[in-house]
Design a protein around this motif. Structure first.
Motif, PDB file in Angstrom:
ATOM      1  N   GLN B   6      14.978  -1.643   2.226  1.00 39.19           N
ATOM      2  CA  GLN B   6      14.331  -1.324   0.963  1.00 39.19           C
ATOM      3  C   GLN B   6      15.309  -0.583   0.072  1.00 39.19           C
ATOM      4  O   GLN B   6      16.058   0.275   0.541  1.00 39.19           O
ATOM      5  CB  GLN B   6      13.096  -0.431   1.187  1.00 39.19           C
ATOM      6  CG  GLN B   6      11.953  -1.110   1.878  1.00 39.19           C
ATOM      7  CD  GLN B   6      10.765  -0.188   2.042  1.00 39.19           C
ATOM      8  OE1 GLN B   6      10.251   0.006   3.142  1.00 39.19           O
ATOM      9  NE2 GLN B   6      10.277   0.382   0.951  1.00 39.19           N
ATOM     10  N   THR B   7      15.280  -0.907  -1.210  1.00 41.12           N
ATOM     11  CA  THR B   7      16.050  -0.149  -2.195  1.00 41.12           C
ATOM     12  C   THR B   7      15.180   0.113  -3.412  1.00 41.12           C
ATOM     13  O   THR B   7      14.365  -0.739  -3.813  1.00 41.12           O
ATOM     14  CB  THR B   7      17.312  -0.922  -2.642  1.00 41.12           C
ATOM     15  OG1 THR B   7      16.912  -2.240  -3.068  1.00 41.12           O
ATOM     16  CG2 THR B   7      18.318  -1.018  -1.522  1.00 41.12           C
ATOM     17  N   PRO B   8      15.300   1.301  -4.043  1.00 45.49           N
ATOM     18  CA  PRO B   8      16.111   2.432  -3.585  1.00 45.49           C
ATOM     19  C   PRO B   8      15.395   3.228  -2.495  1.00 45.49           C
ATOM     20  O   PRO B   8      14.254   2.922  -2.162  1.00 45.49           O
ATOM     21  CB  PRO B   8      16.242   3.267  -4.860  1.00 45.49           C
ATOM     22  CG  PRO B   8      14.933   3.054  -5.561  1.00 45.49           C
ATOM     23  CD  PRO B   8      14.550   1.626  -5.289  1.00 45.49           C
ATOM     24  N   LYS B   9      16.041   4.258  -1.970  1.00 47.04           N
ATOM     25  CA  LYS B   9      15.415   5.144  -0.993  1.00 47.04           C
ATOM     26  C   LYS B   9      14.583   6.227  -1.686  1.00 47.04           C
ATOM     27  O   LYS B   9      13.558   6.665  -1.167  1.00 47.04           O
ATOM     28  CB  LYS B   9      16.463   5.802  -0.110  1.00 47.04           C
ATOM     29  CG  LYS B   9      17.108   4.856   0.895  1.00 47.04           C
ATOM     30  CD  LYS B   9      18.036   5.590   1.823  1.00 47.04           C
ATOM     31  CE  LYS B   9      18.488   4.734   2.978  1.00 47.04           C
ATOM     32  NZ  LYS B   9      18.968   3.402   2.613  1.00 47.04           N
ATOM     33  N   PHE B  10      15.054   6.687  -2.810  1.00 45.68           N
ATOM     34  CA  PHE B  10      14.359   7.726  -3.568  1.00 45.68           C
ATOM     35  C   PHE B  10      14.426   7.372  -5.046  1.00 45.68           C
ATOM     36  O   PHE B  10      15.386   6.764  -5.505  1.00 45.68           O
ATOM     37  CB  PHE B  10      15.032   9.108  -3.405  1.00 45.68           C
ATOM     38  CG  PHE B  10      15.146   9.571  -1.987  1.00 45.68           C
ATOM     39  CD1 PHE B  10      16.294   9.321  -1.261  1.00 45.68           C
ATOM     40  CD2 PHE B  10      14.110  10.258  -1.389  1.00 45.68           C
ATOM     41  CE1 PHE B  10      16.413   9.748   0.058  1.00 45.68           C
ATOM     42  CE2 PHE B  10      14.222  10.693  -0.077  1.00 45.68           C
ATOM     43  CZ  PHE B  10      15.375  10.434   0.648  1.00 45.68           C
ATOM     44  N   ARG B  11      13.389   7.792  -5.785  1.00 42.30           N
ATOM     45  CA  ARG B  11      13.421   7.587  -7.224  1.00 42.30           C
ATOM     46  C   ARG B  11      12.456   8.566  -7.873  1.00 42.30           C
ATOM     47  O   ARG B  11      11.367   8.823  -7.360  1.00 42.30           O
ATOM     48  CB  ARG B  11      13.009   6.157  -7.565  1.00 42.30           C
ATOM     49  CG  ARG B  11      13.120   5.782  -9.027  1.00 42.30           C
ATOM     50  CD  ARG B  11      14.558   5.604  -9.470  1.00 42.30           C
ATOM     51  NE  ARG B  11      14.648   5.387 -10.909  1.00 42.30           N
ATOM     52  CZ  ARG B  11      14.650   4.197 -11.493  1.00 42.30           C
ATOM     53  NH1 ARG B  11      14.574   3.101 -10.764  1.00 42.30           N
ATOM     54  NH2 ARG B  11      14.730   4.117 -12.791  1.00 42.30           N
ATOM     55  N   LEU B  21      10.839  -2.065  -7.029  1.00 40.19           N
ATOM     56  CA  LEU B  21      11.286  -1.776  -5.673  1.00 40.19           C
ATOM     57  C   LEU B  21      11.591  -3.104  -4.988  1.00 40.19           C
ATOM     58  O   LEU B  21      10.810  -4.065  -5.089  1.00 40.19           O
ATOM     59  CB  LEU B  21      10.197  -1.047  -4.882  1.00 40.19           C
ATOM     60  CG  LEU B  21       9.975   0.445  -5.135  1.00 40.19           C
ATOM     61  CD1 LEU B  21       9.427   0.692  -6.529  1.00 40.19           C
ATOM     62  CD2 LEU B  21       9.021   1.009  -4.098  1.00 40.19           C
ATOM     63  N   CYS B  23      12.457  -5.255  -1.541  1.00 40.78           N
ATOM     64  CA  CYS B  23      12.368  -5.351  -0.089  1.00 40.78           C
ATOM     65  C   CYS B  23      13.055  -6.642   0.346  1.00 40.78           C
ATOM     66  O   CYS B  23      12.818  -7.703  -0.250  1.00 40.78           O
ATOM     67  CB  CYS B  23      10.908  -5.373   0.345  1.00 40.78           C
ATOM     68  SG  CYS B  23      10.679  -5.626   2.121  1.00 40.78           S
ATOM     69  N   TYR B  89       6.476   4.366  -0.399  1.00 41.49           N
ATOM     70  CA  TYR B  89       6.168   2.940  -0.359  1.00 41.49           C
ATOM     71  C   TYR B  89       6.926   2.288   0.796  1.00 41.49           C
ATOM     72  O   TYR B  89       8.133   2.434   0.934  1.00 41.49           O
ATOM     73  CB  TYR B  89       6.556   2.285  -1.682  1.00 41.49           C
ATOM     74  CG  TYR B  89       5.682   2.741  -2.815  1.00 41.49           C
ATOM     75  CD1 TYR B  89       5.973   3.900  -3.533  1.00 41.49           C
ATOM     76  CD2 TYR B  89       4.535   2.033  -3.153  1.00 41.49           C
ATOM     77  CE1 TYR B  89       5.150   4.343  -4.540  1.00 41.49           C
ATOM     78  CE2 TYR B  89       3.697   2.468  -4.181  1.00 41.49           C
ATOM     79  CZ  TYR B  89       4.018   3.619  -4.863  1.00 41.49           C
ATOM     80  OH  TYR B  89       3.192   4.050  -5.871  1.00 41.49           O
ATOM     81  N   THR B 108      10.511   3.923   0.485  1.00 45.98           N
ATOM     82  CA  THR B 108      11.010   4.437  -0.792  1.00 45.98           C
ATOM     83  C   THR B 108      10.107   5.586  -1.206  1.00 45.98           C
ATOM     84  O   THR B 108       8.898   5.408  -1.321  1.00 45.98           O
ATOM     85  CB  THR B 108      10.982   3.358  -1.891  1.00 45.98           C
ATOM     86  OG1 THR B 108      11.875   2.306  -1.554  1.00 45.98           O
ATOM     87  CG2 THR B 108      11.379   3.960  -3.233  1.00 45.98           C
ATOM     88  N   ARG B 109      10.718   6.739  -1.410  1.00 49.54           N
ATOM     89  CA  ARG B 109       9.929   7.899  -1.860  1.00 49.54           C
ATOM     90  C   ARG B 109       9.994   7.958  -3.372  1.00 49.54           C
ATOM     91  O   ARG B 109      11.069   8.162  -3.944  1.00 49.54           O
ATOM     92  CB  ARG B 109      10.477   9.183  -1.246  1.00 49.54           C
ATOM     93  CG  ARG B 109       9.654  10.412  -1.558  1.00 49.54           C
ATOM     94  CD  ARG B 109      10.144  11.631  -0.775  1.00 49.54           C
ATOM     95  NE  ARG B 109       9.953  11.480   0.657  1.00 49.54           N
ATOM     96  CZ  ARG B 109       8.838  11.771   1.303  1.00 49.54           C
ATOM     97  NH1 ARG B 109       7.793  12.238   0.633  1.00 49.54           N
ATOM     98  NH2 ARG B 109       8.751  11.605   2.606  1.00 49.54           N
ATOM     99  N   LEU B 110       8.847   7.759  -4.020  1.00 49.76           N
ATOM    100  CA  LEU B 110       8.765   7.723  -5.477  1.00 49.76           C
ATOM    101  C   LEU B 110       7.979   8.915  -5.988  1.00 49.76           C
ATOM    102  O   LEU B 110       6.885   9.195  -5.517  1.00 49.76           O
ATOM    103  CB  LEU B 110       8.095   6.426  -5.942  1.00 49.76           C
ATOM    104  CG  LEU B 110       7.820   6.308  -7.441  1.00 49.76           C
ATOM    105  CD1 LEU B 110       9.125   6.238  -8.220  1.00 49.76           C
ATOM    106  CD2 LEU B 110       6.953   5.092  -7.745  1.00 49.76           C
TER     107      LEU B 110
END
Lengths: 113, 113
Positions: B6-11, B21, B23, B89, B108-110
């Motif tokens: 998954q990208t990104p990891k954080f946003r 996001l 996948c 996510y 991904t932490r949003l």
């Protein structure tokens, strides 16, 4: 819609104590899966139960599927610090229901060394 | 094999901004899923796909759109982010619909401010 409820939400144990988490569904399930999520990690599949009354073991972990296929439990014998994490059950309704996999809220296990 | 990435990891987004996001899975799985994870609420299905070119709504689809133009990729879009979409996510995939495990990405932490 289908609901899957899990208790307890949190459990703190001393290392060596046993631990059990329970999963209950509002409808009959075709199968139940269990996942483990380590802190900061992602859910990882542990096991799937399909048959009524099924019991499966993985080392110190024992998984049960209820006779009515509406509940399940995960029991850990003699917990270790490596057991720390959140345990999720996930259930699927019967094939004709068109339902998707529904996750319980999870039980967060902490183990004091 | 990388599995599911998954990208990104954080946003961090501001209210009203948009983002996508991504996948990706290298296991040739037909089925792909987007979940969100909020404290005490387990994993809730946002959208899913049963194959390339298909998408379907899950439990909490409002405010999100998805696309599956290639079998290995599943994109989740937020057109106008809201603080209620602050979450972690997870993308997951499986090779068929029933009675198989789902493989999860790292998440991904949003945060939406």
């Amino acid at each position: 819609g289908q609901q899957v409820m899990q208790i307890p939400q949190y459990q703190h144990v001393q290392e060596g104590e046993d631990f059990t988490t329970y999963c209950n569904s509002s409808t009959t399930l075709s199968n139940i899966q269990w996942y483990k999520q380590r802190p900061g990690g992602h859910p990882v599949f542990l096991i799937q139960l399909v048959k009524s009354g099924e019991v499966k073991k993985q080392k110190r972990l024992t998984f049960q599927f209820g006779e009515a296929k509406k509940n399940s439990s995960l029991h850990i014998t003699a917990t270790q610090t490596t057991d720390v994490g959140t345990y999720f059950c996930a259930g699927r309704g019967e094939e004709t229901s068109g339902s998707r996999l529904t996750f319980g809220e999870g039980t967060q296990l902490t183990v004091n060394p | 094999n990388a599995g599911v990435t998954q990208t990104p990891k954080f946003r961090v987004l501001k209210t009203g901004q948009s983002m996508t996001l991504l996948c990706a899975q290298d296991m040739n799985h037909e089925y792909m899923y987007w979940y969100r994870q909020d404290p005490g609420m387990g994993l809730r299905l946002i959208h899913y796909s049963v194959g390339e070119g298909t998408t379907a709504k899950g439990e909490v689809p409002d405010g999100y759109n998805v696309s599956r133009l290639k079998k290995q990729n599943f994109l989740l879009g937020l057109e106008s982010a809201a603080p209620s979409q602050t979450s972690v996510y997870f993308c997951a995939s499986s090779y068929r619909d029933r009675n198989v495990e789902q493989y999860f990405g790292p998440g991904t932490r949003l945060t939406v401010t």
